[in-house]
Each structure stands twice: as structure tokens, then as C-alpha cells.
Enzyme design. Sequence first.
Site, PDB file in Angstrom:
ATOM      1  CB  VAL A 100      39.033  26.407  30.852  1.00 39.90           C
ATOM      2  CG1 VAL A 100      40.311  26.403  31.670  1.00 39.90           C
ATOM      3  CG2 VAL A 100      38.510  24.985  30.645  1.00 39.90           C
ATOM      4  CG  HIS A 101      37.377  30.980  34.743  1.00 39.09           C
ATOM      5  ND1 HIS A 101      36.708  32.158  34.493  1.00 39.09           N
ATOM      6  CD2 HIS A 101      36.425  30.071  35.086  1.00 39.09           C
ATOM      7  CE1 HIS A 101      35.413  31.957  34.679  1.00 39.09           C
ATOM      8  NE2 HIS A 101      35.223  30.703  35.037  1.00 39.09           N
TER       9      HIS A 101
END
Length: 111
Positions: A100-101
Site C-alpha cells: 500500500v502506498h
Amino acid sequence: MGTDFYCDVAIPHPERLHVVHEDEHVLAFHHTRPFWEVHIVVVPKRHIGSLTTVGADDEDDVRRLLGVVQAVARNIELEHGAAAVLTNLGAYQDSKHLHVHVHSGGRRDQR
């Protein structure tokens, strides 16, 4: 090196990264090639292919992952006034390991 940066490099060698969180289950670090001004990646340490492959056996790891994503996003939002959370799927996902960014700010020059 294989095709999974997270299993091959990041998780076994966190000393090579600018780590913002590490525990038994989750690693969060500043992206090695940031796309945004602030760009942190959060990954489960146990291999999970992607958000769309999560199964019943992955629930605890995903819950822990989302807890860290929430804390990182909260800190970025407090410090920078805004945060976005993103995960890529399919052809958009360069490394086939759930990650996840969490990012904020404008895009960085990618030259």
C-alpha cells in the site's frame, strides 16, 4: 534478485531502507524511488499476492497491515495536511506482493 522486491530485498534487508515502522508482521518505509513528495510503502512481511487474492488465512495479516496504513496516513495527514492511500492491482502492480502506498504532495520528477 527475483521479481518480488519486498520478499527479495525490503523484508530481509530493512537496514537498506528508511524505515518508519517495523514489527513482526508489517514493514513501512520511504519508497526507494518516490513518485510523490512524501511516499511511504507499507507491506505485510508474509507474502500475499495482492488485495484481490486475500483469503481467510490472510485476515490477521491484512488487519495488521491496515492498522499500520492508518497510523502512517494519520501522521502524514497531520504533518502535511493531506494524505492518499493507494494499492495497485493486475498489470498496474509491478511487484506481485500486496503493498500500500501512502503519499502526499505533488509528483516528483521521474527523469
